[in-house]
Design a protein around this motif. Structure first.
Motif, PDB file in Angstrom:
ATOM      1  N   ASP A 110      32.406  35.001  36.127  1.00  0.00           N
ATOM      2  CA  ASP A 110      32.850  34.496  34.832  1.00  0.00           C
ATOM      3  C   ASP A 110      34.300  34.021  34.986  1.00  0.00           C
TER       4      ASP A 110
ATOM      5  N   ARG B 286      36.278  32.073  33.282  1.00  0.00           N
ATOM      6  CA  ARG B 286      37.157  32.076  32.104  1.00  0.00           C
ATOM      7  C   ARG B 286      37.652  33.489  31.784  1.00  0.00           C
ATOM      8  N   ALA B 287      36.767  34.464  31.858  1.00  0.00           N
ATOM      9  CA  ALA B 287      37.181  35.846  31.616  1.00  0.00           C
ATOM     10  C   ALA B 287      38.165  36.304  32.690  1.00  0.00           C
ATOM     11  N   THR B 288      37.899  35.903  33.933  1.00  0.00           N
ATOM     12  CA  THR B 288      38.792  36.264  35.033  1.00  0.00           C
ATOM     13  C   THR B 288      40.148  35.602  34.868  1.00  0.00           C
TER      14      THR B 288
ATOM     15  N   THR C 240      41.567  34.910  32.058  1.00  0.00           N
ATOM     16  CA  THR C 240      42.259  35.668  31.013  1.00  0.00           C
ATOM     17  C   THR C 240      42.893  36.929  31.586  1.00  0.00           C
TER      18      THR C 240
END
Length: 197
Positions: A176, A178-180, A182
């Motif tokens: 992921d 995008r989560a990473t 962040t």
């Protein structure tokens, strides 16, 4: 040389560079042929060799364009922050990490530049429009103004840029991204806070 010829030459060079960026991002340096680049650009092989000695030189132009785009985005995002070095650095880091979500940045800047150019050449700070140069300038100013305590702003730049490149590599390879991104952003933000304490 007339202005028209100069403009045509710049257009051809830009078209070749844009085609190279697209193909290097999709297929990688080794799997991309100069024939494909020329066809994608809609130009001749003669045009390619008029502007670039070889595929390595074209790769370097592609890297400079990718870095230049990040540089411009960082400059635009940080400009309204004026003299606030901590916020300028944080904003610049955020823009860089956002760029690490993009396939061209992942493949060209993070993955292939060290092997195509060679580690030593890739590490140099002589490209005028690269994020590492902005980082170096801002960290040097922070050290000079006594906002950051470090024996060497150059050493700090190498350490922090190395961490950012590693963060970009982790983002690129994550399940992921995008989560990473962040999580990496929050972590780097805390690191910057600790430098400015």
């Amino acid at each position: 040389m007339t202005n028209r010829k100069v403009a045509q030459g710049e257009h051809s060079r830009d078209a070749l560079t844009a085609a190279a960026i697209t193909l290097f991002a999709e297929k990688g340096f080794a799997e991309t042929s100069t024939t494909e680049i020329v066809e994608r650009a809609g130009l001749t092989r003669g045009a390619l060799y008029h502007h670039f000695a070889d595929k390595d030189q074209l790769f370097e132009a592609a890297l400079e364009a990718v870095e230049g785009d990040i540089f411009d985005r960082v400059q635009a995002a940080a400009a309204p922050l004026g003299d606030d070095l901590r916020r300028r650095l944080g904003t610049g880091v955020g823009v860089f990490l956002d760029a690490c979500l993009e396939p061209a940045v992942q493949r060209i800047l993070l993955q292939e530049a060290p092997s195509v150019l060679g580690w030593e050449r890739w590490q140099r700070l002589d490209r005028p429009r690269c994020a590492r140069r902005l980082l170096a300038v801002n960290l040097a100013e922070a050290v000079d103004r006594g906002l950051v305590a470090a024996p060497s702003s150059a050493a700090l730049t190498h350490l922090l840029y190395g961490a950012l490149v590693q963060a970009g590599i982790v983002i690129a390879g994550a399940e992921d991204p995008r989560a990473t991104r962040t999580i990496m952003g929050e972590t780097v933000d805390r690191l910057l806070d600790s430098l400015f304490d």
